[in-house]
Design an enzyme around this catalytic site. Structure first.
Site, short mmCIF file in Angstrom:
data_model
loop_
_atom_site.label_atom_id
_atom_site.label_comp_id
_atom_site.label_asym_id
_atom_site.label_seq_id
_atom_site.Cartn_x
_atom_site.Cartn_y
_atom_site.Cartn_z
N LYS A 152 0.81 -1.23 0.00
CA LYS A 152 0.00 0.00 0.00
C LYS A 152 0.84 1.28 0.00
O LYS A 152 0.42 2.30 -0.53
CB LYS A 152 -0.95 0.00 1.20
CG LYS A 152 -2.11 -0.97 1.01
CD LYS A 152 -3.27 -0.61 1.91
CE LYS A 152 -4.47 -1.47 1.57
NZ LYS A 152 -4.30 -2.90 1.98
N GLU A 201 -9.58 7.48 4.04
CA GLU A 201 -10.53 6.61 4.72
C GLU A 201 -9.81 5.29 4.94
O GLU A 201 -8.89 4.93 4.20
CB GLU A 201 -11.78 6.39 3.87
CG GLU A 201 -11.69 5.26 2.83
CD GLU A 201 -10.63 5.45 1.76
OE1 GLU A 201 -10.28 6.62 1.46
OE2 GLU A 201 -10.15 4.43 1.23
N SER A 217 1.46 -9.94 -1.22
CA SER A 217 1.09 -8.54 -0.99
C SER A 217 1.42 -8.00 0.39
O SER A 217 1.68 -6.81 0.55
CB SER A 217 -0.40 -8.33 -1.27
OG SER A 217 -1.19 -9.14 -0.42
C1 LIG Z 1 -5.17 -3.92 1.67
C2 LIG Z 1 -4.52 -5.21 1.34
C3 LIG Z 1 -4.97 -6.02 0.26
C4 LIG Z 1 -6.19 -5.69 -0.56
O1 LIG Z 1 -6.12 -4.47 -1.25
P1 LIG Z 1 -5.90 -4.40 -2.82
O2 LIG Z 1 -6.16 -2.99 -3.16
O3 LIG Z 1 -6.87 -5.34 -3.45
O4 LIG Z 1 -4.50 -4.81 -3.08
C5 LIG Z 1 -4.29 -7.19 -0.02
N1 LIG Z 1 -3.23 -7.58 0.72
C6 LIG Z 1 -2.77 -6.84 1.76
C7 LIG Z 1 -1.59 -7.34 2.52
C8 LIG Z 1 -3.40 -5.64 2.11
O5 LIG Z 1 -2.95 -4.92 3.14
#
Ligand SMILES: *Cc1c(COP(=O)(O)O)cnc(C)c1O
Length: 393
Positions: A89, A111, A377
């Site tokens: 993020k 938000e 992610s």
């Molecule tokens: C917020 C988050 C997501 C989901 O958000 P996307 O905008 O779909 O990427 C996925 N994995 C992690 C670790 C997150 O913090």
């Protein structure tokens, strides 16, 4: 077929900017300036430098040998979990704060639902010495206390949204109200590839560093810059958009998107937008979203807070409808089991969102010589209490 945004702000049938008239000047200012500003040499230099020295990029592209052996295919992990703050993020919040500064803004609002985007925003505001206000549903403030504490430590003000269901959509309404009242000095940092044009495209571009790096890293390790499959979990869709971006128009690359099936697609408690969603408007863009027959947005559910969203960004709605991407939904239980499997096979404790993506290995066959890149992610630290309760650790 074009999979990027067109000049009108649409991905196929989806996207656009469906906003109240009072918000129009703010969104228009952004739309008219984002490509010019982010294309400037000084912007690129500062963005790339911060990604390197502050976020810790490039993140490794790691060949997961034990997992590959077990599933008889070639599996790579793009390690976004190693970014500062523990997930992808921050790539986006760095980009947006640099843009906000160049637009002369000195106040940031955001938000947040689970608090991950709020923390990433509070982090870059501290980095730049800019005032930060994060709107969060009253219920979420109680559910996500550690992230509220992080935001406060970072100097952000967390404002409670007390209307409606007291969750993410109510926080979003409050943030929009704030932006309407403060159009001159304030920038609104949205946390995924959602919202009115230009947000989905802008966020996808900031996150596209993920596939930009993947290309040269694969070239180094495999002698070719593309895999057979790219796989990512989709909440709003920003980490997925980042991994897909430079492969969108490369038909040699199969795109797989993983959604949260929660307690099961037919349970009434899921976030499986592609399976259940219909065309509608949410947060200023036309996309697929889960709704009742009279058009009320359905309350989503997933054990992972980051996938607990009733829609997907317009890019993903288009990838689904055009059949460019395969969409698969994974229930809580399989995702949680994969949290353990990845930990014990590769020594990597994933976020629960991320764990959903890996569960595809149990539901779909991959070839021995095929190369798969998973977007890892985020890391699992934030989910430890959920893991503890679930596995009685
Ligand atoms: C917020 C988050 C997501 C989901 O958000 P996307 O905008 O779909 O990427 C996925 N994995 C992690 C670790 C997150 O913090």
């Amino acid at each position: 077929m074009n999979y990027n945004v067109n000049e009108k702000g649409y991905y196929g049938d989806f996207g656009g900017a469906f906003i109240p008239e009072m918000l129009y000047p703010n969104v228009a200012e952004l739309r008219d300036n984002y490509l010019e500003i982010t294309g400037r040499a000084d912007f690129k230099k500062e963005f790339e430098n911060l990604l390197k020295v502050y976020v810790g990029r490039p993140t490794p592209l790691y060949f997961a040998s034990r997992l590959s052996e077990k599933y008889k295919t070639k599996i790579y992990l793009k390690r976004e979990d190693l970014c500062h703050t523990g997930a992808h993020k921050v790539n986006n919040t760095i980009g947006q704060i640099l843009l906000a500064k160049r637009l002369g803004k000195n106040r940031i609002i955001a938000e947040t639902g689970a608090g991950q985007h709020g923390v990433a925003t509070a982090t870059v505001c501290a980095l730049m010495g800019i005032e930060c206000i994060v709107y969060m549903g009253e219920l979420d403030i109680h559910r996500q206390a550690p992230n509220v504490a992080r935001m406060k430590m970072l100097g952000a003000e967390v404002r409670s949204a007390k209307s409606g269901s007291k969750t993410l959509k109510d926080a979003t309404n409050e943030a929009i109200r704030d932006w309407i009242n403060n159009p001159i000095d304030t920038h609104y940092i949205i946390g995924s590839v959602v919202g009115p044009h230009p947000y989905p495209d802008m966020v996808a571009r900031f996150q596209s560093v993920i596939s930009e790096e993947t290309k040269w890293q694969l070239e180094e390790q495999e002698g070719r810059d593309y895999p057979n499959h790219v796989i990512a979990c989709v909440g709003g869709g920003s980490n997925a958009a980042g991994l897909y971006y430079h492969y969108l128009n490369d038909e040699r690359v199969n795109i797989i998107a993983i959604e949260a099936a929660g307690k099961g697609i037919d349970s009434g408690q899921s976030a499986a937008t592609s399976a259940l969603g219909k065309e509608g408007i949410i947060h200023g863009s036309k996309t697929l979203l889960m709704q009742s027959s009279d058009g009320q947005i359905t309350e989503p559910y997933s054990i992972s807070a980051g996938l607990d969203y009733p829609g997907v960004g317009p890019m993903h709605a288009h990838l689904f409808r055009s059949k460019r991407a395969e969409f698969i939904s994974i229930p809580d239980q399989e995702a949680m089991d994969w949290g353990l499997t990845l930990s014990q096979t590769e020594g990597i404790i994933p976020a629960i969102e991320t764990a959903h993506a890996f569960a595809v290995l149990d539901v779909r066959k991959f070839g021995l010589e095929e190369i798969i890149v998973f977007n890892c992610s985020g890391r699992g630290d934030k989910d430890l209490s959920t893991y503890i309760d679930y596995f009685k650790l």
